[in-house]
Scaffold this active site. Structure first.
Site, PDB file in Angstrom:
ATOM      1  N   LYS A   1     -39.393  -5.141   7.407  1.00 21.07           N
ATOM      2  CA  LYS A   1     -39.059  -3.820   6.837  1.00 21.07           C
ATOM      3  C   LYS A   1     -40.306  -3.103   6.319  1.00 21.07           C
ATOM      4  O   LYS A   1     -40.461  -1.893   6.530  1.00 21.07           O
ATOM      5  CB  LYS A   1     -38.024  -4.000   5.718  1.00 21.07           C
ATOM      6  CG  LYS A   1     -36.651  -4.411   6.270  1.00 21.07           C
ATOM      7  CD  LYS A   1     -35.709  -4.861   5.161  1.00 21.07           C
ATOM      8  CE  LYS A   1     -34.317  -5.157   5.698  1.00 21.07           C
ATOM      9  NZ  LYS A   1     -33.452  -5.845   4.714  1.00 21.07           N
TER      10      LYS A   1
ATOM     11  N   GLY B   1     -24.344  -4.168   3.953  1.00 18.01           N
ATOM     12  CA  GLY B   1     -22.890  -4.006   3.841  1.00 18.01           C
ATOM     13  C   GLY B   1     -22.384  -3.056   4.908  1.00 18.01           C
ATOM     14  O   GLY B   1     -23.104  -2.161   5.357  1.00 18.01           O
TER      15      GLY B   1
ATOM     16  N   GLU C   1     -27.036 -15.999   4.159  1.00 19.93           N
ATOM     17  CA  GLU C   1     -26.574 -16.544   5.428  1.00 19.93           C
ATOM     18  C   GLU C   1     -26.737 -18.066   5.460  1.00 19.93           C
ATOM     19  O   GLU C   1     -27.507 -18.629   4.676  1.00 19.93           O
ATOM     20  CB  GLU C   1     -27.370 -15.908   6.561  1.00 19.93           C
ATOM     21  CG  GLU C   1     -27.116 -14.417   6.617  1.00 19.93           C
ATOM     22  CD  GLU C   1     -27.706 -13.765   7.836  1.00 19.93           C
ATOM     23  OE1 GLU C   1     -27.869 -14.452   8.857  1.00 19.93           O
ATOM     24  OE2 GLU C   1     -27.993 -12.569   7.749  1.00 19.93           O
TER      25      GLU C   1
ATOM     26  N   THR D   1     -20.414  -6.874  11.464  1.00 15.56           N
ATOM     27  CA  THR D   1     -20.337  -6.155  10.179  1.00 15.56           C
ATOM     28  C   THR D   1     -20.675  -4.672  10.353  1.00 15.56           C
ATOM     29  O   THR D   1     -19.902  -3.785   9.970  1.00 15.56           O
ATOM     30  CB  THR D   1     -21.321  -6.797   9.171  1.00 15.56           C
ATOM     31  OG1 THR D   1     -21.007  -8.178   9.078  1.00 15.56           O
ATOM     32  CG2 THR D   1     -21.229  -6.152   7.812  1.00 15.56           C
TER      33      THR D   1
ATOM     34  N   LEU E   1     -20.012  -5.521  17.553  1.00 15.45           N
ATOM     35  CA  LEU E   1     -18.886  -5.109  16.708  1.00 15.45           C
ATOM     36  C   LEU E   1     -18.701  -6.139  15.592  1.00 15.45           C
ATOM     37  O   LEU E   1     -17.638  -6.669  15.363  1.00 15.45           O
ATOM     38  CB  LEU E   1     -17.607  -4.983  17.572  1.00 15.45           C
ATOM     39  CG  LEU E   1     -16.378  -4.323  16.931  1.00 15.45           C
ATOM     40  CD1 LEU E   1     -16.668  -2.901  16.472  1.00 15.45           C
ATOM     41  CD2 LEU E   1     -15.196  -4.339  17.899  1.00 15.45           C
TER      42      LEU E   1
END
Ligand SMILES: NC(=O)C1=CN([C@@H]2O[C@H](COP(=O)(O)OP(=O)(O)OC[C@H]3O[C@@H](n4cnc5c(N)ncnc54)[C@H](OP(=O)(O)O)[C@@H]3O)[C@@H](O)[C@H]2O)C=CC1
Ligand SMILES: N[C@@H](CC=O)C(=O)O
Ligand code: NA
EC number: 1.1.1.3
Length: 433
Positions: free
Chosen positions: A207, A306, A192, A17, A15
């Site tokens: 990715k 985001g 970060e 971002t 729980l």
């Protein structure tokens, strides 16, 4: 595949971002797809029960016992948004073995453990959905699996890391140094505290391994993905690139020249022609350009990270799974399941055909440019442009852009050039798209 429905119970692992964004979206379902109203946020696993949360959840929903969530027979779908390798990997595998579908945003776990995760899912007759894992909110996983899957894919080229794109954009617009922009990005919360995964290209490598697997229909061994980050990109090179008509971007590229040739899968800073569609993707945005036959070029652009954007991708995966649960069929949907069994053959970097940009610091002697040209010529490296643009103290600065060349030949020429007495150093070597 599963038969039960009405009140689909979610077990959410994490729980932070993404988890908070997903819960917020689910708790505010008016005006969205009506199927969202069938979802119950049944359990949410966290590390600390005392942390203030951005969403309201009853005390019986929150737990620190994540094992209990993946083992609970009442849970239909496990949403893994905790990140990291372990215990995320074990919890995903346990959930799948227990017959639960899984939605995950965890590119690091999928890129490393995809083979065992998808094998376990196939054996259990459930699905693993991962739209949020690449490009955050940008729909790119489902398009590659479905809408574009009839195409013969040639190339997938992405700006898939927002942190590095933000840093490179600011270096470009402000003429700043990498270290200064990184420190500022950390202060502003864009990068970060430990920026390694982003600035060293590891996140982008995870990715592109996932995108290559989907685009080219095979498993990718992450160790085969050539990975170079942006720490070495200097403001000097950004300025030269601009003069020569390029911008520097961290590109993640998967390419196959012919259906039978090995794949090239790589991440590195790249000079991108200013007119190229990826050149104008700035700041934290991501974009993925897919090229295939017969479709030609398709580009996906949007927010790669985001809370809200990533929640959009996570929730769309949940929606797909609700549709599966509702259709009540025992036959696996081949457009959702992963059918890859074989590993793709990846070509060594020496075989890559690419253009290069190289910056040389030389003693300011007559004939240096000629000697450089001779060394390149010895290995079949053809020069597109060569300019002596300035000085760094006493040393002359020479910038070369080559035509397409086999990387192995280019490296051999460089080895010979390094031995020239006039060459002081080669501060930069970058590939050119
Ligand atoms: N942030 C983003 O924009 C994006 C993130 N992702 C991916 O989504 C995933 C989640 O990222 P994000 O939301 O940013 O991460 P955060 O660090 O914000 O949140 C992680 C959550 O998981 C919980 N958690 C982590 N480890 C454990 C554990 N061992 N036991 C119990 N709970 C644990 C934390 O609990 P607690 O709150 O109690 O500390 C926290 O709630 C990652 O895989 C990330 O790569 C993908 C795309 C974009
Ligand atoms: N760290 C990533 C965000 C999640 O994928 C980035 O900077 O793009
Ligand atoms: Na996505």
């Amino acid at each position: 595949m599963g038969a039960k429905i009405v009140g689909v119970k979610l077990g959410i692992l994490g729980l932070g971002t993404v988890g908070t964004g997903t819960v917020q979206l689910l708790q505010d379902s008016a005006g969205r797809h009506p199927l969202l109203q069938e979802i119950e946020i049944y359990r949410v696993g966290v590390r600390s029960l005392d942390k203030p949360r951005g969403v309201e959840l009853s005390t019986e929903v929150l737990t620190t016992d994540l094992e209990s969530i993946v083992n609970d027979p009442a849970v239909d779908i496990v949403v893994e948004v905790m990140g990291g390798l372990e215990p995320a990997r074990s919890l995903i595998l346990k959930a799948l073995s227990n017959g639960k579908h899984v939605v995950t945003a965890n590119k690091a776990a999928i890129a490393r453990f995809g083979a065992e995760i998808f094998t376990t899912a196939n054996q259990a007759g459930v699905y693993v959905m991962l739209e949020a894992a690449v490009g955050g909110g940008i729909p790119v996983i489902q398009p590659l699996k479905q809408s574009l899957s009839v195409n013969r894919i040639h190339t997938v080229t992405g700006i898939v890391n927002g942190t590095t794109n933000y840093i490179l954009t600011r270096m470009q617009t402000e003429g700043s140094n990498f270290n200064d922009v990184l420190a500022d990005a950390q202060r502003l919360g864009y990068a970060e505290a430990d920026p390694t995964a982003d600035v060293d290209g590891l996140d982008a490598a995870d990715k592109i391994a996932i995108l290559a697997s989907l685009g080219f229909g095979g498993r990718i061994n992450l160790q085969d993905v050539y990975t170079e980050g942006i720490r070495q990109v200097s403001k000097t090179d950004i300025a030269y690139a601009e003069k020569l008509g390029f911008v520097i971007k961290l590109l993640a590229i998967a390419k196959r020249d012919t259906p039978s040739s090995p794949l090239s899968v790589r991440v590195h800073p790249t000079l991108v022609p200013q007119a190229h569609p990826l050149a104008s993707i700035n700041g934290v945005y991501n974009a993925i350009l897919v090229e295939g036959e017969p479709i030609g070029q398709v580009m996906f652009f949007g927010p790669g990270a985001g809370a809200g954007a990533t929640a959009s991708a996570v929730t769309s995966d949940i929606l797909n799974l609700i549709a599966v649960l509702k259709t009540n069929t025992a036959v696996a949907n081949p457009l959702l399941a992963c059918g890859h069994q074989e590993y793709c053959e990846i070509a060594p970097m020496a075989e890559l055909i690419t253009r290069f940009y190289a910056r040389f610091l030389t003693n300011d002697q007559p004939g240096v440019i000629g000697k450089l040209g001779t060394c390149f010529g010895n290995y079949g490296v053809s020069i597109e442009s060569i300019v002596q643009t300035g000085f760094q103290g006493e040393l002359a600065e020479i910038v070369v852009v080559t035509h397409d060349v086999r990387e192995g030949n280019f490296r051999q020429a460089l080895a010979e050039i390094r031995n020239l007495s006039a060459i002081e150093s080669i501060p930069s070597l970058l590939r050119v798209l």
